[in-house]
Design a protein around this motif. Structure first.
Motif, PDB file in Angstrom:
ATOM      1  N   SER A  81       6.893  23.466 -70.714  1.00 36.77           N
ATOM      2  CA  SER A  81       8.167  24.034 -71.142  1.00 36.77           C
ATOM      3  C   SER A  81       8.638  25.068 -70.123  1.00 36.77           C
ATOM      4  CB  SER A  81       8.011  24.713 -72.507  1.00 36.77           C
ATOM      5  OG  SER A  81       7.583  23.779 -73.472  1.00 36.77           O
ATOM      6  N   ASP A 102       7.592  34.120 -63.182  1.00 33.13           N
ATOM      7  CA  ASP A 102       7.840  32.703 -63.448  1.00 33.13           C
ATOM      8  C   ASP A 102       6.870  31.860 -62.612  1.00 33.13           C
ATOM      9  OD1 ASP A 102       8.774  30.139 -63.794  1.00 33.13           O
ATOM     10  OD2 ASP A 102      10.836  30.564 -63.159  1.00 33.13           O
ATOM     11  N   TRP A 114       9.772  28.385 -68.283  1.00 28.71           N
ATOM     12  CA  TRP A 114       9.319  29.769 -68.447  1.00 28.71           C
ATOM     13  C   TRP A 114      10.341  30.597 -69.194  1.00 28.71           C
ATOM     14  CZ3 TRP A 114      11.616  34.069 -65.804  1.00 28.71           C
ATOM     15  CH2 TRP A 114      10.917  35.282 -65.929  1.00 28.71           C
ATOM     16  N   GLN A 115       9.854  31.395 -70.147  1.00 35.66           N
ATOM     17  CA  GLN A 115      10.686  32.371 -70.838  1.00 35.66           C
ATOM     18  C   GLN A 115       9.977  33.715 -70.774  1.00 35.66           C
ATOM     19  OE1 GLN A 115      12.436  31.325 -74.701  1.00 35.66           O
ATOM     20  NE2 GLN A 115      11.810  29.196 -74.368  1.00 35.66           N
ATOM     21  N   GLN A 116      10.707  34.721 -70.334  1.00 35.80           N
ATOM     22  CA  GLN A 116      10.140  36.048 -70.193  1.00 35.80           C
ATOM     23  C   GLN A 116       9.464  36.501 -71.490  1.00 35.80           C
ATOM     24  OE1 GLN A 116      10.721  38.006 -67.246  1.00 35.80           O
ATOM     25  NE2 GLN A 116       9.298  39.542 -67.989  1.00 35.80           N
TER      26      GLN A 116
END
Length: 628
Positions: A129, A193, A131-133
């Motif tokens: 998926s 990331d 990258w989300q912070q």
């Protein structure tokens, strides 16, 4: 007669047997017929999207290749190919992620066929998926999803690899989630990331704190990787490719200075043709001036010679033995060198004949049996004092450190009062449960029986029952070696420190394999029975000029390369014996050089410490298949 001639033609004159293209080995002959041959090259890494498959084929003249039919998992892949080059494109998105068996069947103009041995192709088309912070999925979603998955069994542990097709992005996502879960200072790691850093190992390098200690040193100095086969070989067998010589590099920039610190018995370094002895100076490596050459090519040559990566690598060295004016040239060939961690076990000459001495260089598995033998010898000799020389001991198994501390202190100060050798503290996410073993976090006791690393388990350990001990230290004294000092301090054994400041590593980790690389990332801190463990700038003798908050009684003394280790005339041992007699120290040096076991890292001459000499490992790291 005609059959004999045909066999000779097919088996020896390959150009006459290769009709129809493709080349390859000669066709297989039986009776009056020679069947064609075919092979398919295996994949070298995980694949995705459209992939070209090719076959190497050969037919027997006068026959020619008629067709090649490729297959995936036994099912035909498109139409048969009837002309060279014999290749086809496979759209891997039509197959599920995982391993798939690729083969090909060749048919010649005589109607004879042959089928290639199937080869495995790892397919990975589903990316992680995005990258989300600050959003971290469980590491289990990414573990063992490898860019180059291994197959078969681990040659050391015998366990089957669990690698699955994946990608570098999967491996980096695993590192990110694994670090966030287990790293001791996880909240201090920048959330980068994974897709923004190309190489997996480069991504690992950023997954650590950038904080510094009181002295200005990095808070995390112990963040590194090793190839899994090399790490397993060293940690389980105590062996690695080398010459059996440890160099003390005393000047890290030109003009450099490197001396022999110690050698391993029975190694290439101690062979008659080399005869390397402590104090010998290094002048040249493969014709390159070690002292002054500051070119990148020169540094590369020096590194390749000093630190061989495999056995049977031959390099020449110009050496100047201590006290000699003329240099000599030797050739060393690297071998699998097994460490002898315990050396020079003895009682000293009068008037110090009740003082025991031992050189202890590594807390590797094979040290356990040697330590038991050493302490048994000293116990039988009735020693009343011990000089433990750990100046070059970078650590290893914490349980072996516990055994050593018990054999020094005895039961009265340790097991009879249920004292803790070391209590392990993980990060705030794991206050009570060891996240690796799943067990309740419990103190590491002072072990009074063998732990079974290299000798029969549960055998009573010998003891010296000492109320104080003299330790000879240097910048290489690290991790599990420092735990001996800290653990004894916690139960009232006075530790006199003679030498220089230790490396400062009250931390440890479970080495973790993923996709053939073993990662070392700090996961816990150790404290002793009185909850002390803040020595990240190292232990230092009380008269040292080093900035640290962990001072011990003793003397700051430089390493003395003019004398053999264990000689009462050697500077640090002589200072320990003098301090024992009258509690006085020689004038401390203004500066003490950096540690041994270093590698030239760049054109500037910067040195980096060998990671294998800076370890603190729980026993579980010895028994687990996936070594932490």
């Amino acid at each position: 007669m005609r059959i004999t001639a045909l066999l000779a033609l097919c088996g020896l004159i390959l150009t006459a047997c290769g009709g129809g293209g493709g080349g390859g080995k000669a066709a297989n002959c039986a009776g009056n017929a020679c069947t064609p041959t075919v092979s398919v090259a295996p994949a070298t890494a995980s694949v995705s999207g459209s992939v070209g498959l090719g076959a190497t084929v050969a037919a027997t003249a006068p026959s020619t290749i008629k067709s090649v039919q490729f297959s995936v998992d036994g099912a035909a892949l498109g139409a048969a190919v009837t002309a060279a080059p014999y290749s086809v494109t496979w759209d891997t998105t039509t197959s599920a992620d995982g391993f798939h068996q690729i083969s090909a069947t060749v048919t010649d103009s005589a109607g004879l066929t042959a089928t290639a041995t199937s080869v495995s192709y790892p397919v990975s088309n589903t990316p992680p998926s995005p990258w989300q912070q600050a959003l971290f999925n469980p590491a289990s979603q990414f573990v063992a999803r490898c860019a180059v998955p291994r197959s078969g069994k681990d040659s050391i542990t015998g366990a089957a690899y669990n690698d699955q097709p994946g990608s570098a992005l999967y491996e980096k996502n695993w590192l990110r989630s694994w670090t966030n879960d287990l790293y001791l200072w996880f909240s201090e790691v920048p959330d980068t990331d994974p897709a923004s850093v190309a190489a997996t190992l480069d991504y690992f390098k950023v997954l650590k704190t950038s904080a510094i200690t009181v002295s200005g040193a990095p808070k995390d100095k112990f963040h590194f990787t090793y190839s899994t086969p090399a790490w397993e070989n060293l940690s389980q067998n105590g062996s690695q490719a080398g010459y059996g010589v440890d160099w003390a590099i005393l000047a890290v920039t030109a003009p450099r200075k490197a001396l022999v610190a110690f050698t391993e018995p029975g190694s290439p370094a101690t062979a008659a043709s080399a005869n390397l002895v402590r104090g010998a100076a290094l002048l040249q490596v493969d014709g390159v001036d070690f002292i002054n050459n500051d070119t990148q090519a020169g540094v590369d040559t020096i590194n390749a010679g000093l630190f061989p990566t495999a056995i049977n690598q031959s390099h020449t060295f110009q050496i100047l033995d201590f006290g000699v004016s003329n240099p000599r040239t030797i050739t060393l060939v690297s071998a699998n060198v097994t460490s002898t961690p315990v050396q020079n076990v003895t009682t000293l000459p009068p008037p110090n004949n009740l003082v025991g001495y031992m050189l202890f260089n590594d807390h590797l598995a094979n040290s356990e049996s040697e330590l038991v033998s050493a302490f048994t010898t000293l116990q039988a000799a009735g020693v009343t004092d011990l000089v433990l020389d750990i100046r070059y001991n970078g650590g290893g198994y914490l349980d072996i450190a516990s055994e050593v501390a018990y054999m020094i202190a005895g039961a009265g100060r340790t097991t009879n009062t249920n004292k803790t050798f070391e209590f392990t503290q993980f990060n705030s996410k794991h206050p009570n449960i060891d996240p690796i073993t799943g067990g309740t976090i419990a103190p590491v006791p002072f072990h009074n029986v063998t732990q079974g690393f290299s000798t029969t388990a549960n055998q009573p350990l010998p003891t010296l029952n000492l109320k104080n001990v003299y330790v000879l230290t240097g910048a290489d004294t690290c991790s599990a070696s420092e735990a001996i000092i800290n653990g004894l301090n916690g139960v009232g054994v006075t530790v006199y420190q003679i030498g220089s400041t230790t490396c400062g590593k009250p931390y440890g980790f479970y080495p973790q394999d993923n996709c053939g690389t073993t990662y070392f990332s700090i996961e816990f801190q150790g404290v002793n029975a009185i909850n002390a463990g803040n020595y990240s700038d190292g232990f230092a003798p009380q008269n040292s000029t080093t900035k640290t908050n962990s001072l011990l009684p003793g003397c700051s003394v430089a390493d003395d390369f003019s004398q053999a280790l264990g000689s009462p005339a050697e500077g640090r041992l002589a200072a320990a014996l003098n301090y024992r007699s009258n509690a006085s120290c020689p004038t401390p040096p203004t500066a003490i050089a950096a540690n041994a076991g270093l590698q030239i890292d760049s054109r500037s001459g910067l040195m980096i410490a060998s990671p294998l000499r800076q370890l603190r490992l729980p026993k579980a790291a010895f028994t687990r298949t996936a070594i932490k």
